[in-house]
Design a protein around this motif. Sequence first.
Motif, PDB file in Angstrom:
ATOM      1  N   ASN A 105       0.788  -1.169  -0.043  1.00  0.00           N
ATOM      2  CA  ASN A 105       0.076   0.193  -0.170  1.00  0.00           C
ATOM      3  C   ASN A 105       0.935   1.429   0.016  1.00  0.00           C
ATOM      4  N   PRO A 106       0.753   2.322  -0.962  1.00  0.00           N
ATOM      5  CA  PRO A 106       1.735   3.247  -0.983  1.00  0.00           C
ATOM      6  C   PRO A 106       1.307   4.336  -0.137  1.00  0.00           C
ATOM      7  N   THR A 107       0.393   4.235   0.571  1.00  0.00           N
ATOM      8  CA  THR A 107       0.075   5.430   1.653  1.00  0.00           C
ATOM      9  C   THR A 107       0.282   5.153   2.830  1.00  0.00           C
ATOM     10  N   MET A 108       0.742   3.854   3.303  1.00  0.00           N
ATOM     11  CA  MET A 108       1.220   3.421   4.762  1.00  0.00           C
ATOM     12  C   MET A 108       2.701   2.956   4.786  1.00  0.00           C
ATOM     13  N   ARG A 112       4.250  -0.039   9.434  1.00  0.00           N
ATOM     14  CA  ARG A 112       2.574  -0.503   9.851  1.00  0.00           C
ATOM     15  C   ARG A 112       2.115  -1.546   9.200  1.00  0.00           C
ATOM     16  N   GLU A 116       0.352  -4.579  11.094  1.00  0.00           N
ATOM     17  CA  GLU A 116      -1.006  -4.798  11.000  1.00  0.00           C
ATOM     18  C   GLU A 116      -1.266  -6.346  11.110  1.00  0.00           C
ATOM     19  N   TYR A 152       8.172   4.712   3.707  1.00  0.00           N
ATOM     20  CA  TYR A 152       7.023   4.422   2.657  1.00  0.00           C
ATOM     21  C   TYR A 152       7.523   3.612   1.546  1.00  0.00           C
ATOM     22  N   HIS A 154       7.462   3.646  -1.543  1.00  0.00           N
ATOM     23  CA  HIS A 154       8.291   4.116  -2.713  1.00  0.00           C
ATOM     24  C   HIS A 154       9.574   4.720  -2.383  1.00  0.00           C
ATOM     25  N   GLU A 155       9.936   4.530  -0.990  1.00  0.00           N
ATOM     26  CA  GLU A 155      11.381   5.041  -0.709  1.00  0.00           C
ATOM     27  C   GLU A 155      12.416   3.725  -0.625  1.00  0.00           C
TER      28      GLU A 155
ATOM     29  N   ARG B 227      -9.513   0.690   5.432  1.00  0.00           N
ATOM     30  CA  ARG B 227      -8.201   0.914   5.677  1.00  0.00           C
ATOM     31  C   ARG B 227      -7.103   1.117   4.488  1.00  0.00           C
ATOM     32  N   HIS B 228      -7.270   0.378   3.613  1.00  0.00           N
ATOM     33  CA  HIS B 228      -6.500   0.373   2.525  1.00  0.00           C
ATOM     34  C   HIS B 228      -7.224   0.659   1.281  1.00  0.00           C
ATOM     35  N   ARG B 231      -8.597   5.475   1.581  1.00  0.00           N
ATOM     36  CA  ARG B 231      -7.502   6.455   1.694  1.00  0.00           C
ATOM     37  C   ARG B 231      -7.274   6.776   0.339  1.00  0.00           C
ATOM     38  N   ASN B 232      -6.706   5.674  -0.259  1.00  0.00           N
ATOM     39  CA  ASN B 232      -6.181   5.915  -1.769  1.00  0.00           C
ATOM     40  C   ASN B 232      -7.222   6.091  -2.661  1.00  0.00           C
ATOM     41  N   LEU B 305      -2.334  13.085   2.135  1.00  0.00           N
ATOM     42  CA  LEU B 305      -3.162  11.713   1.621  1.00  0.00           C
ATOM     43  C   LEU B 305      -2.206  10.954   0.988  1.00  0.00           C
ATOM     44  N   ASP B 306      -1.153  11.496   0.272  1.00  0.00           N
ATOM     45  CA  ASP B 306      -0.154  10.620  -0.677  1.00  0.00           C
ATOM     46  C   ASP B 306       1.114  10.731  -0.299  1.00  0.00           C
ATOM     47  N   PRO B 307       1.627  10.017   0.520  1.00  0.00           N
ATOM     48  CA  PRO B 307       3.174  10.113   0.933  1.00  0.00           C
ATOM     49  C   PRO B 307       4.230  10.012  -0.243  1.00  0.00           C
TER      50      PRO B 307
END
Lengths: 337, 315
Positions: A105-108, A112, A116, A152, A154-155, B227-228, B231-232, B305-307
């Motif tokens: 998941n790109p936003t987590m 986590r 999870e 994240y 992408h890093e 959760r997944h 947000r996206n 929202l988007d890292p």
Amino acid sequence: MTAPLLSLRDLRTEYRTDRGTVQAVRGVDLTLYRGEILGLVGESGSGKSVTCMSILKLLKRGGHITSGSADYDGTDLLRLSEGQLSRVRGDKIGVVFQDPMSALNPTMTVGRQVEEVLLQHRKISKKDARARAIELFKLVRIPSAETRIDNYPHEFSGGMRQRVMIAIALACDPDLLIADEPTTALDVTIQRQILALLKELRDRLGMAIILVTHDLGVIAETADRVMVLYGGQIMEEARVADLFEAPQHPYTRGLLAAIPDPRQSGGALTPVPGSPPDMRNPPSGCPFAPRCPKAMAICLTPPDLYGAGDALHLRPAQRTRCWLADPAVPAELMEAT
Amino acid sequence: MNSASRMPLAWLAQRVLMMLVTLLAVITLTFALMHAVPGGPFVSEKMLAPEIEAALNAKFGLDQPVWRQYLSYLWGVVQFDLGPSFKYPGVSVNSMIAEGLAVTAQTGLLAIICVVALGVPMGIVAALNRGRWPDTLAMFVASLGIAVPSYVIATVSLYVFALRLGWTPAFGLDDWRGYILPVFALSGFWMSFVARLTRSSLLETMGQDYIMTARAKGLPAHTVMLRHGLRNSMIPVVTVLGPVVANLLTGSFVIEQIFALPGIGRHFVLSITNRDYTAIMGITIFYAAFLMLMILIVDLLYLWLDPRISYGDRK
Ligand SMILES: Nc1ncnc2c1ncn2[C@@H]1O[C@H](COP(=O)(O)OP(=O)(O)O)[C@@H](O)[C@H]1O
Ligand code: SF4
Ligand SMILES: [Mg+2]
């Protein structure tokens, strides 16, 4: 003889789409023992992913398991409800997917995403989950685990992301790891490292692995036993050494003949002339018949998997789905068409 | 990685500078247009005596060369002073905007809340029940909301609920019930739009590989989705929300007219028919500044929202 960890019987899975029903898996039997690495190999579209994802019913929209059983530790997974299955997924069986670029998941933060799965299956505090996540990062050899955990996806590079995926899959100490082409999206050096890591983790943790690949080199390097899939069926099943020493099925022979040194990675399966069958309308007989140099009249009737049990090794021996391997076939039927 | 390092001050400074340049262009353009339209501001139905016209011209500086008028207007804007109204003696454009905004912001804010608090959940419920009756129902309602123009919603609901049933007042905001119909008419379209967008974006997100990963972890279906998935899937929704907020807070002349609300949208159209030049310029500049501010806020929301988004380096 120890009982198998997983035994899949007559698995049939289809995808219902707007353009017809795809018979993705057509009666696959698979037996897996504790601690063993079983390779699933075959060309793209042969049904490898659908076979191993059916075990946990992780099918995309339109996918239906129409028959079969998946006996895992005494329970038939295919009969479990979604709720019951979710207690097996991620806990007793971990999954690593093909493309580490899109499977996280790109936003987590990666931390986590590991925590999870722990919080889902274990009664532990957030703090302990984090400590365990760092431990897992170290286990899969992600450098500077303590700081990287807050990054994240992408890093990370592709190889590092795949290590994160492996950490997620191993978080709850599963007995089985399903790895669907875990190295296909990575370059050759990284591929070697990941395969070596999987093998090492198997040796240390003792879980069984189903390793999907379209690369015979990966099988040669990593697997103990191998199943060759074609047209949603098993064509040949053998211990890895036996398959490379004495391939029985014409398809396997074709694959091996076309690769200069199959024990090197990069032996992608493309060189057999012709193309795989359309699984919306598969051939009624042997699926390989249209491409088989040895095809006979009888091949229009579906062959069984032939091969005797191996009394010495107490393991399923080499088995081949080909009329040529059937000792009972009368000679007059063996005429070329 | 924290948000601050992904939004360096240099980027923010550059962004604000760009906004100021754009605003200057808007001011210049509206100023030029106001001076290019034929007929002076005081030419209306009844002819004014030449001496009165000259006195008015002097009062508003119209006897000055255009560049001096421009500079003094600009100086005013810099001090947040949009000048006096041309039409109403003694009334400043600032106070006209403030007065109109007070009304518009109330209905507008409520409408925004409806769009977000009803539109997004409606889309989620539809996506969760894809192909089943709640989905069909929600999407049918949303299609109506998009297809039926807001003035039709306004007029019909006014007729039914205010005139026929007498449940709500026909005009004004003196009673809380007076808000219901204008807010409903204002938000109907955007609520439907956001519901459809949320649904399609969520369904698209649910087809992504990381959703399969989340399922493979053994997370329950609702956790996977909320959760997944959510947000996206909110990224495109946030994109439209910026202009929607600007649109709703700057008012709708039609709706304000139908419900007799003295909002800013009504002021704007009235100032056009009145040829209230300074009011037209002032409200236009205000609109432009407001819209740009909303877009800036959207960009900051993206960051949250988007890292993957980083505004520092342009590569
Ligand atoms: N989501 C899907 N929808 C429709 N057909 C699918 C889907 N996934 C796989 N299939 C079909 O099922 C068959 C087996 O696919 P798959 O197991 O993914 O092959 P492999 O992993 O061996 O490349 C193919 O014919 C493929 O087109
Ligand atoms: S069954 Fe016939 S067609 Fe199929 S592989 Fe054997 S010989 Fe070839
Ligand atoms: Mg696959």
